[in-house]
Design a protein around this motif. Sequence first.
Motif, PDB file in Angstrom:
ATOM      1  N   PHE A 172       0.815  -1.214   0.000  1.00  0.00           N
ATOM      2  CA  PHE A 172       0.000   0.000   0.000  1.00  0.00           C
ATOM      3  C   PHE A 172       0.850   1.266   0.000  1.00  0.00           C
ATOM      4  CE2 PHE A 172      -3.469  -2.669   2.240  1.00  0.00           C
ATOM      5  CZ  PHE A 172      -3.802  -3.250   1.032  1.00  0.00           C
ATOM      6  N   PRO A 173       1.907   1.358   0.830  1.00  0.00           N
ATOM      7  CA  PRO A 173       2.799   2.517   0.681  1.00  0.00           C
ATOM      8  C   PRO A 173       3.392   2.605  -0.725  1.00  0.00           C
ATOM      9  CG  PRO A 173       3.223   1.440   2.771  1.00  0.00           C
ATOM     10  CD  PRO A 173       2.291   0.542   2.005  1.00  0.00           C
ATOM     11  N   ALA A 174       3.700   1.434  -1.322  1.00  0.00           N
ATOM     12  CA  ALA A 174       4.251   1.438  -2.680  1.00  0.00           C
ATOM     13  C   ALA A 174       3.202   1.914  -3.686  1.00  0.00           C
ATOM     14  CB  ALA A 174       4.756   0.052  -3.057  1.00  0.00           C
ATOM     15  N   LEU A 175       1.926   1.567  -3.463  1.00  0.00           N
ATOM     16  CA  LEU A 175       0.843   2.031  -4.337  1.00  0.00           C
ATOM     17  C   LEU A 175       0.746   3.555  -4.296  1.00  0.00           C
ATOM     18  CD1 LEU A 175      -1.636   1.229  -6.118  1.00  0.00           C
ATOM     19  CD2 LEU A 175      -2.968   1.212  -3.992  1.00  0.00           C
ATOM     20  N   LEU A 176       0.803   4.118  -3.081  1.00  0.00           N
ATOM     21  CA  LEU A 176       0.785   5.570  -2.936  1.00  0.00           C
ATOM     22  C   LEU A 176       2.010   6.185  -3.599  1.00  0.00           C
ATOM     23  CD1 LEU A 176      -0.280   8.238  -1.749  1.00  0.00           C
ATOM     24  CD2 LEU A 176       0.915   7.655   0.388  1.00  0.00           C
ATOM     25  N   ALA A 231      -1.646  20.437   3.793  1.00  0.00           N
ATOM     26  CA  ALA A 231      -3.064  20.421   4.164  1.00  0.00           C
ATOM     27  C   ALA A 231      -3.947  20.494   2.922  1.00  0.00           C
ATOM     28  CB  ALA A 231      -3.369  21.587   5.102  1.00  0.00           C
ATOM     29  N   ALA A 232      -3.563  21.334   1.975  1.00  0.00           N
ATOM     30  CA  ALA A 232      -4.335  21.446   0.729  1.00  0.00           C
ATOM     31  C   ALA A 232      -4.340  20.116  -0.015  1.00  0.00           C
ATOM     32  CB  ALA A 232      -3.763  22.556  -0.142  1.00  0.00           C
ATOM     33  N   ALA A 233      -3.191  19.437  -0.030  1.00  0.00           N
ATOM     34  CA  ALA A 233      -3.109  18.147  -0.716  1.00  0.00           C
ATOM     35  C   ALA A 233      -3.976  17.098  -0.026  1.00  0.00           C
ATOM     36  CB  ALA A 233      -1.651  17.684  -0.766  1.00  0.00           C
ATOM     37  N   ILE A 234      -3.904  17.057   1.303  1.00  0.00           N
ATOM     38  CA  ILE A 234      -4.709  16.082   2.052  1.00  0.00           C
ATOM     39  C   ILE A 234      -6.191  16.307   1.805  1.00  0.00           C
ATOM     40  CG2 ILE A 234      -5.391  15.345   4.377  1.00  0.00           C
ATOM     41  CD1 ILE A 234      -2.468  15.970   5.236  1.00  0.00           C
ATOM     42  N   GLU A 235      -6.608  17.538   1.887  1.00  0.00           N
ATOM     43  CA  GLU A 235      -8.022  17.840   1.674  1.00  0.00           C
ATOM     44  C   GLU A 235      -8.459  17.493   0.254  1.00  0.00           C
ATOM     45  OE1 GLU A 235      -8.004  21.910   2.840  1.00  0.00           O
ATOM     46  OE2 GLU A 235      -8.249  21.461   4.986  1.00  0.00           O
ATOM     47  N   GLY A 236      -7.585  17.764  -0.725  1.00  0.00           N
ATOM     48  CA  GLY A 236      -7.906  17.416  -2.104  1.00  0.00           C
ATOM     49  C   GLY A 236      -8.029  15.916  -2.304  1.00  0.00           C
ATOM     50  N   MET A 237      -7.129  15.141  -1.686  1.00  0.00           N
ATOM     51  CA  MET A 237      -7.193  13.683  -1.791  1.00  0.00           C
ATOM     52  C   MET A 237      -8.472  13.140  -1.159  1.00  0.00           C
ATOM     53  SD  MET A 237      -3.263  12.550  -0.908  1.00  0.00           S
ATOM     54  CE  MET A 237      -1.879  13.046  -1.947  1.00  0.00           C
ATOM     55  N   VAL A 239     -11.360  14.744  -0.717  1.00  0.00           N
ATOM     56  CA  VAL A 239     -12.503  15.111  -1.553  1.00  0.00           C
ATOM     57  C   VAL A 239     -12.613  14.168  -2.749  1.00  0.00           C
ATOM     58  CG1 VAL A 239     -13.390  16.884  -3.123  1.00  0.00           C
ATOM     59  CG2 VAL A 239     -12.590  17.521  -0.838  1.00  0.00           C
ATOM     60  N   ALA A 240     -11.469  13.731  -3.264  1.00  0.00           N
ATOM     61  CA  ALA A 240     -11.451  12.821  -4.415  1.00  0.00           C
ATOM     62  C   ALA A 240     -11.782  11.382  -4.034  1.00  0.00           C
ATOM     63  CB  ALA A 240     -10.083  12.879  -5.089  1.00  0.00           C
ATOM     64  N   GLY A 241     -11.955  11.123  -2.727  1.00  0.00           N
ATOM     65  CA  GLY A 241     -12.386   9.789  -2.305  1.00  0.00           C
ATOM     66  C   GLY A 241     -11.295   8.913  -1.748  1.00  0.00           C
ATOM     67  N   PHE A 242     -10.210   9.510  -1.252  1.00  0.00           N
ATOM     68  CA  PHE A 242      -9.070   8.726  -0.770  1.00  0.00           C
ATOM     69  C   PHE A 242      -9.480   7.758   0.344  1.00  0.00           C
ATOM     70  CE2 PHE A 242      -5.366   7.954   1.907  1.00  0.00           C
ATOM     71  CZ  PHE A 242      -4.393   7.635   0.978  1.00  0.00           C
ATOM     72  N   ASP A 243     -10.135   8.267   1.393  1.00  0.00           N
ATOM     73  CA  ASP A 243     -10.500   7.419   2.537  1.00  0.00           C
ATOM     74  C   ASP A 243     -11.440   6.293   2.106  1.00  0.00           C
ATOM     75  OD1 ASP A 243      -8.974   9.112   4.039  1.00  0.00           O
ATOM     76  OD2 ASP A 243     -10.639   9.984   5.188  1.00  0.00           O
ATOM     77  N   ALA A 244     -12.405   6.611   1.260  1.00  0.00           N
ATOM     78  CA  ALA A 244     -13.353   5.594   0.802  1.00  0.00           C
ATOM     79  C   ALA A 244     -12.662   4.539  -0.050  1.00  0.00           C
ATOM     80  CB  ALA A 244     -14.490   6.249   0.013  1.00  0.00           C
ATOM     81  N   SER A 245     -11.689   4.947  -0.853  1.00  0.00           N
ATOM     82  CA  SER A 245     -10.949   3.990  -1.676  1.00  0.00           C
ATOM     83  C   SER A 245     -10.157   3.009  -0.819  1.00  0.00           C
ATOM     84  CB  SER A 245     -10.005   4.727  -2.625  1.00  0.00           C
ATOM     85  OG  SER A 245     -10.725   5.468  -3.586  1.00  0.00           O
TER      86      SER A 245
END
Length: 264
Positions: A172-176, A231-237, A239-245
């Motif tokens: 998973f870290p490698a996927l990121l 912070a801007a990057a985290i919020e953007g990720m 919003v794009a569905g990072f946690d749900a993915s």
Amino acid sequence: MSAPLRIGIIGGSGWLGGAIAASILDAGLVDSQNLSLSYRSAPPSRFPNSFWTSDNQELADRSDVILLSVRPDDWRPLAVDAGGKLVISVMAGIRLTALSERHKTGRVVRALPNAAAEVGKSYTPWIAARDVTQDDRAVVRAIFEACGAQDEVARESDIDYLTGLSGSGPAFPALLAAAMMRDAVAQGLPAEIARRAVNTVISGAGRLLERHDGSPDDVVQTFLGYRGTTAAAIEGMRVAGFDASVAGGLSAAFKKSVSMGEAS
């Protein structure tokens, strides 16, 4: 003085079996002459002072503790009588009851180390059947502490869930990292610079989390509190569905682990 521990690893020529073997030898948990390993095609040159065999029953007969380090599909035709000895499976999905019935012992353990066993940084959850003794548990803890960190869990469903989470190892870290690198290259950075930047971020994060042993969410909240570029990057990720993915991926892995056990 108790007799020296004899350990056998079915699948010792494989990557994970070999990593566990190297770890327990380095930790002094077993002497090389009391370590037996099995192979399928040709005996490897690794661990020359240990006993190599292509006969898994011979390995079991020579051992006090038997580790099963094979793929589930390769385990299904494996007929080894453990004769009541301690059997530790590092296979995904295979249930305690199936292990006990197949290998004729009530002393069975399911464990799930990950790829970082090779560098002594695996996290290994494990669960023991009812007949596993306190002495057996001490052996299990010693084996997997030689490979990194370990925890005994209360339910087989915990192992099934952690198969997808911690059993993934570096995946998973490698996927990121791969996604970050692709974006960096798309922005015009040379691939070598992008690779070095991303790999250093990932490896550095791991060392910091290990050193401070805090909650990852605390780290995220700290950066959110700065209200800067991260912070801007985290919020953007998000919003794009990072946690749900991530939740969806872990759910898929959990279902796969359960289905593998049902197939056994």
